[in-house]
Write a protein that holds these residues in place. Structure first.
Motif, PDB file in Angstrom:
ATOM      1  N   THR A  64       0.876  -1.167   0.000  1.00 21.91           N
ATOM      2  CA  THR A  64       0.000   0.000   0.000  1.00 21.91           C
ATOM      3  C   THR A  64       0.912   1.215   0.000  1.00 21.91           C
ATOM      4  O   THR A  64       1.972   1.212   0.628  1.00 21.91           O
ATOM      5  CB  THR A  64      -0.920   0.059   1.234  1.00 21.91           C
ATOM      6  N   PHE A  65       0.499   2.228  -0.729  1.00 27.66           N
ATOM      7  CA  PHE A  65       1.399   3.364  -0.945  1.00 27.66           C
ATOM      8  C   PHE A  65       0.984   4.552  -0.083  1.00 27.66           C
ATOM      9  O   PHE A  65      -0.044   5.167  -0.307  1.00 27.66           O
ATOM     10  CB  PHE A  65       1.419   3.732  -2.430  1.00 27.66           C
ATOM     11  N   THR A  66       1.817   4.806   0.944  1.00 30.94           N
ATOM     12  CA  THR A  66       1.594   5.957   1.810  1.00 30.94           C
ATOM     13  C   THR A  66       2.947   6.608   2.083  1.00 30.94           C
ATOM     14  O   THR A  66       4.001   6.003   1.831  1.00 30.94           O
ATOM     15  CB  THR A  66       0.993   5.539   3.176  1.00 30.94           C
ATOM     16  N   GLY A  67       2.906   7.837   2.586  1.00 34.26           N
ATOM     17  CA  GLY A  67       4.121   8.526   3.038  1.00 34.26           C
ATOM     18  C   GLY A  67       5.221   8.573   2.008  1.00 34.26           C
ATOM     19  O   GLY A  67       4.988   8.850   0.834  1.00 34.26           O
ATOM     20  N   ALA A 104       4.918   6.297  -1.129  1.00 31.44           N
ATOM     21  CA  ALA A 104       4.012   6.862  -2.140  1.00 31.44           C
ATOM     22  C   ALA A 104       4.689   7.995  -2.901  1.00 31.44           C
ATOM     23  O   ALA A 104       4.565   8.114  -4.122  1.00 31.44           O
ATOM     24  CB  ALA A 104       2.728   7.368  -1.477  1.00 31.44           C
ATOM     25  N   TYR A 161      -3.917   4.328  -6.744  1.00 28.77           N
ATOM     26  CA  TYR A 161      -3.005   3.729  -5.754  1.00 28.77           C
ATOM     27  C   TYR A 161      -2.124   4.751  -5.044  1.00 28.77           C
ATOM     28  O   TYR A 161      -1.180   4.369  -4.359  1.00 28.77           O
ATOM     29  CB  TYR A 161      -2.166   2.613  -6.415  1.00 28.77           C
ATOM     30  N   ASN A 162      -2.412   6.037  -5.237  1.00 34.64           N
ATOM     31  CA  ASN A 162      -1.672   7.081  -4.523  1.00 34.64           C
ATOM     32  C   ASN A 162      -0.184   7.076  -4.866  1.00 34.64           C
ATOM     33  O   ASN A 162       0.669   7.238  -3.992  1.00 34.64           O
ATOM     34  CB  ASN A 162      -1.870   6.907  -3.005  1.00 34.64           C
ATOM     35  N   LYS A 204       2.795   8.899  -6.199  1.00 36.80           N
ATOM     36  CA  LYS A 204       3.080  10.324  -6.374  1.00 36.80           C
ATOM     37  C   LYS A 204       4.463  10.612  -6.938  1.00 36.80           C
ATOM     38  O   LYS A 204       4.879  11.760  -7.019  1.00 36.80           O
ATOM     39  CB  LYS A 204       2.901  11.040  -5.036  1.00 36.80           C
TER      40      LYS A 204
END
Lengths: 402, 85
Positions: free
Chosen positions: A90-93, A96, A149-150, A152
């Protein structure tokens, strides 16, 4: 330099709606090519293709999404969902911010162009839906994947005709290898199977009316397919530290340009790309067990490609296996290298080499082991995937078993 | 169906709301319709009434077409339909 591994794969194409279905069809040597079904097909002289059948977009997307997603974008999103879900990412922070998506397509939203030209030219309408431009643009698929999917980081679309996907995956590979991005989503898609799309190809007179028979002496042209292939390319250390399942390692690539002719392939250009990929991956030719051929089924490509392989590998050319899965799923043009990478992964991971089906008669100009008609079990540790595009743009990827 | 009913129907469909939730003094923003939703609504209005709506998304307030509320949109469309006949 980072090592780069594949931790997710997804597809939809004429052979299956996901990777397991597609690999099963390749193992069984099933043909996904059949009668084309769309408006005005009776006005075409070419009426076969590797079309995705029994597909209802409304089962997968809501009305608002469908108004923005051309078929090539829909295919991409379905393949991306399978690949990213398999990877478990999962793509965060920061992840991502640094991760992106590079996809290939030759035509982008061809059926959106086609439907709307029909509407204004043939039906005489004077207005089109406001989303025609965001729907047909070549980067629509990559952009929607980034939004879904975020992602960036660096995202863009590569368009190099039949080599688009291989060029796209090569870009993603470089980005992960250089440490620029820990994860890149890569692959490609195409959906040109509509009246205008096939009519344009008819004009070149390179299309077969009955079957795609790569390397067979009685081959009579290419057959178009459609669909998408999407992969998760990940830094090996990143994948290892989170305990991800690794499908294969991408070890090298090369791209060359023939600088010669807009449609005729060049043996030298192809050979330089294959040799370059081996050099980049620090491989000896003798380590290569399988090549997924460009193998379009045209007289020119298959002869030239066979000669290039013979030149690069010398005596080992007779020992390696080379097959064209286009005989089963058709030529997905800008998406083809992505779907074909699945055959490389199957050879490395499952020890099953996909066949060249429709093979009927040996051609002395293509005197290689083309794995005719039936899949074969073999222990393959290194595989190459060839793509040689119109315009003389070549891209070859090298993969290794992990 | 009146112009008013047809427009309320188009806006409700765009906003994914029931027609009863679309009141005359609502703004498109109140109803959750963004800029893409707005151009799609205008397209639907043009299709439904076979009119040309003078609307430029670059500067909506400068257009002759008043989109400040549901009532103003209905009024503008009624005028366009009248001008056409």
């Amino acid at each position: 330099m980072k090592r780069v591994v594949i931790t997710g794969a997804g597809t939809i194409n004429a052979l299956g709606k996901n990777v397991p279905e597609t690999l099963e069809a390749m193992r069984e040597g099933r043909c996904g090519i059949g009668a084309l079904e769309f408006q005005d097909v009776e006005r075409l002289s070419i009426r076969i293709g590797g079309q995705v059948k029994d597909y209802d977009p409304e089962e997968k997307f809501n009305r608002q999404q469908i108004s923005l997603y051309d078929r090539f974008t829909q295919f991409t999103l379905l393949a991306a969902q399978e690949a990213i879900s398999q990877s478990g990412l999962t793509f965060t922070g920061e992840l991502a911010a640094q991760s992106g998506v590079v996809l290939g397509t030759a035509g982008g939203g061809v059926s959106t162009w086609d439907d709307n030209y029909r509407s204004v030219y043939e039906d005489g309408k004077n207005r089109v839906h406001p989303f025609v431009v965001p729907k047909l643009m070549n980067n629509a698929a990559a952009s929607h994947v980034s939004m879904a999917y975020n992602l960036k980081g660096p995202s863009f679309t590569v368009s190099t005709a039949c080599a688009s996907s291989n060029h796209a995956m090569a870009q993603a590979f470089q980005m992960v290898r250089s440490g620029m991005s820990p994860v890149m989503i890569a692959g490609g898609s195409e959906s040109m199977l509509c009246f205008g799309g096939v009519k344009a190809w008819e004009g070149l007179r390179v299309m077969s009316r009955d079957a795609c028979r790569p390397f067979s002496a009685n081959r009579n042209g290419m057959v178009q397919g459609e669909g998408a292939g999407v992969f998760v390319f990940e830094d090996f250390e990143h994948a290892k530290s989170r305990g991800a399942e690794i499908l294969a390692e991408v070890v090298g690539f090369a791209m060359t340009s023939d600088a010669a002719d807009i449609v005729m392939p060049s043996k030298q250009g192809a050979a330089r790309a294959i040799k370059g990929a081996l050099r980049d991956a620090k491989l000896n030719g003798s380590e290569v067990g399988y090549i997924n051929a460009h193998g379009t089924g045209t007289a020119a490509n298959d002869r030239t490609e066979s000669a290039a392989v013979a030149d690069v590998f010398g005596a080992h050319a007779d020992k390696l296996m080379i097959s064209s899965t286009k005989s089963m799923h058709g030529h997905l043009i800008g998406g083809t290298g992505a779907v074909e990478l699945l055959a490389c992964i199957m050879a490395l991971r499952d020890g099953v080499v996909a066949p060249t089906i429709g093979y009927e008669e040996p051609d002395p100009d293509c005197a290689l082991d083309v794995v005719p008609n039936e899949a074969r079990e073999a222990n393959v540790s290194v595989a190459l995937s060839n793509a040689f595009a119109f315009g003389g743009l070549n891209a070859v990827l090298a993969l290794r078993k992990v | 169906m009146t112009v008013k009913d047809r427009i309320v129907e188009i806006i409700a469909e765009q906003a994914v709301l029931d027609v009863s939730d679309v009141t005359m003094d609502s703004t498109l923003e109140d109803l959750g319709i963004d800029s893409l939703g707005l151009v799609e609504s205008i397209f639907a209005i043009e299709e439904a009434f076979d009119i040309q709506v003078p609307f430029n998304a670059n500067d909506p307030t400068e257009s002759d077409f008043d989109i400040s509320s549901v009532a103003s949109i209905i009024k503008a469309v009624e005028d366009l339909v009248k001008a056409q006949s």
